[in-house]
Scaffold this motif. Structure first.
Motif: not given
Ligand code: XCC
Length: 635
Positions: A261, A295-296, A313, A334, A446-447, A477, A527, A561, A564
């Protein structure tokens, strides 16, 4: 079989390979976990003390109180607000790192970083009411960092956090103040949640949920500051064309996946990779170094630099199963602990970097902002070394990638609108909402969750809302899903948008020099960047002289999920936004808490949770909400 687990086309190539290699994936483990604990699903399992664990019988035959006397309402409320505290802790700890880095840059202590967007820094200072006249950039950065860090230090309960005060409509602030849910100090509010949920403390579900709402608003505060200060340090996103899905991994490159993240590490890795490209070529990688995101962290570098996104994710393990990822560099949140084991099955170096986030079996390269360049060099050198051990016979890169036009921060959205009306950029957006060309705005966040076939609910809902002329924004995500499935393209706008939405997106895109429409879904970032969407909404509400709960604005986390997501969803509700969840939240064991979140919240805050697992029905319900809001505004 595969299509029930995920709709990501690259999985069809890679899951059989995982099976052949004897690698278990998230979907195998999900299956092995069935049936999942019903008490946990309802939220009625209490593990807060050692007299327990206790659980309430949902059918009314067995115990209705835990050993201490807590009933289902108390237990569910405590459990859910602890989730909010965890989510808020994650986001705001990320924000604190960025704020401390800004302070370090201001003091000239961090050679790896600089203020890349001075205009943004000045805008942030103005937003926080910091006088910048006659001040140079380091002085402004120091003042902004100080005001930001006050949000972690202020002890005056009556003085709300600086960032939240600067980020909402006046009416919303008054409403939240009246409920005593405005946070004064992020750390204190999170600590309060942990303290009040101890055995023998707060047992009143209403009081507990209000405490949770305050925690969620602390989460919002942490997200706002994380986004804005990252923009100042690393640049504010602007539209860029890139690609998404595992086909972005290159067979003839040293592939480094940045995952997690926090952009503090990935930004430096990207920079150093450029400097070490020649070394990779010398090692035999004729395409040099290829950074891809997951992911983020992936979203952060995607919207700022156009780095392609390999996975969201649920497909993080699949990235490793391609056999072509030489290093997976992870920071926080994540990251499935399974990645180190899968990496070890191949040649992949899985590298953890944060002292508080280690994974057994992974290599740890300690990352500190002060020595970021050295750490990044070590990481890239480790990837080049791993590349030399790659077995080409085990490389299986799925031939799937989609173009994605990403990078729609507030500035770029307003900038695009300004090409239609330079003096009053929001006017064209407002006009089109008022005349119904755009029925409303939906923020997808969200995830992914194994409870849903990966990406399917995002895609189904987006296509339906698009056909009904709803403008869509996305982060996290969710944004990854849309990018992978080709919904962040101009072609998607032409194919799926309703006629009036298509016309508006085409007018804006063409006048902004995109040679065609804006993409169907606008990628706003990670996110924490959900705060960008709120900023747009606040600007529109302020211009109309209304509050956020009057706008035809909805949010949806169809595959949520993470804890957060619980925090984000709750602040979204607190800001007045009807918020859809497409996975079942673990609260239904308490009728009272369920009612508070889905109904009472509407009276108190204007926003509320709407749970609907069927994505088609969920889209219908959000359309109804949008029409109800339009009616309220008389449009
Ligand atoms: Fe994690 Fe931000 Fe969810 Fe993806 S969306 S699975 S929290 S990476 Ni934040």
């Amino acid at each position: 079989m595969t299509m029930k687990l995920t709709t990501d086309p690259s999985a069809a190539t890679l899951l059989p390979i995982a099976k052949k290699e004897g690698v278990s994936t998230v979907w195998d483990r999900h299956r092995a976990m069935q049936p999942q604990c019903g008490f946990g699903q309802l939220g009625v399992c209490c593990r807060i003390c050692w007299k327990g664990p206790c659980r309430i019988d949902p059918f009314g035959d067995g115990p209705q109180r835990g050993i201490c006397g807590a009933d289902a309402d108390t237990i569910v409320a405590r459990n859910v607000i602890r989730m909010i505290a965890a989510g808020a802790a994650g986001h705001s700890e990320h924000g604190r790192h960025v704020a401390l880095a800004l302070q370090g840059v201001a003091e000239g202590r961090l050679p790896a970083y600089q203020i890349r967007d001075e205009a943004k820094l000045r805008a942030v200072a103005a937003k926080l009411d910091i006088c910048t006249e006659g001040q140079d950039i380091p002085a402004i950065a120091a003042a902004v960092a100080k005001a930001t860090l006050e949000d972690f230090q202020n002890q005056d309960h009556d003085a709300p956090c600086n960032w939240i005060e600067a980020s909402l409509t006046k009416k919303r602030l008054e409403r939240l103040q009246a409920l005593h849910v405005l946070p004064h100090n992020i750390d204190a509010v999170i600590t309060q949640i942990m303290g009040r949920t101890l055995v023998g403390c707060d047992a009143d579900p209403v009081n507990l949920i209000l405490g949770g709402i305050k925690g969620a608003l602390a989460d919002f505060d942490g997200m706002c500051l994380a986004t804005e200060l990252s923009d100042a340090l690393f640049g504010t996103p602007s539209p860029v064309i890139t690609a998404a899905n595992l086909g972005v991994i290159k067979p003839d490159a040293v592939n480094i996946a940045v995952h997690g993240h926090n952009p503090l590490l990935s930004e430096v890795v990207c920079e150093v990779a450029g400097q070490m490209d020649e070394e990779a070529r010398k090692a035999g990688a004729k395409d040099g170094i290829n950074i891809v995101g997951i992911c983020c962290t992936g979203n952060e570098v995607m919207v700022r630099h156009g780095i392609p996104l390999a996975a969201n994710y649920l497909s993080q393990e699949l990235a490793l199963i391609t056999g072509a990822v030489d290093a997976m560099v992870v920071d926080v949140q994540c990251i499935m602990p399974s990645v180190s084991e899968i990496g070890a099955c191949f040649h992949t170096a899985v590298i953890t970097t944060m002292a508080e986030n280690k994974i057994p079996g992974a290599t740890h390269v300690d990352f500190k902002e002060e020595t970021a360049l050295e750490s990044a060099r070590r990481i890239v050198a480790t990837a080049i070394d791993a590349y030399k051990r790659r077995d080409p016979r085990r490389v299986n890169i799925p031939d799937f990638k989609q173009t994605a036009i990403v990078g729609f921060g507030v500035e770029s959205v307003v900038g695009a609108l300004a090409t239609l009306n330079a003096e009053d950029p929001l006017q064209p957006l407002i006009e089109n909402i008022a005349n119904g060309n755009i029925r409303g705005i939906a923020l997808f966040a969200g995830c992914n969750s194994t409870q849903v076939a990966q990406d399917s609910s995002f895609v189904t809902m987006a296509k339906k809302l698009a056909a009904n002329n709803v403008l869509m924004l996305a982060t996290g995500c969710g944004a990854g899903s849309f990018a992978k499935h080709g919904l962040m393209t101009q072609e998607a706008t032409l194919e799926y948008a309703g006629d009036s939405l298509k016309a508006v997106l085409t007018a804006i895109g063409t006048s902004a020099g995109l040679n065609g429409p804006l993409p169907l879904v606008l990628h706003m970032g990670s996110c924490v960047d959900n705060s960008r969407a709120v900023q747009v909404a606040v600007a529109v509400a302020d211009k109309l002289g209304v509050d956020l709960d009057q706008l035809p604005l909805v949010a949806s986390a169809p595959e949520a999920m993470s804890e957060k997501a619980v925090a984000i969803g709750t602040w979204s509700v607190a800001l007045g936004i009807p918020t859809h969840l497409g996975t079942m939240p673990q609260v239904t064991g308490s009728a009272k808490v369920t009612e508070l979140l889905t109904q009472t919240a509407k009276d108190l805050l204007g926003g509320y949770f709407l749970v609907e697992l069927d994505p088609n029905l969920a889209a219908d319900k959000l359309l109804e909400v949008i029409e109800e809001r339009r009616k309220g505004l008389g449009i």
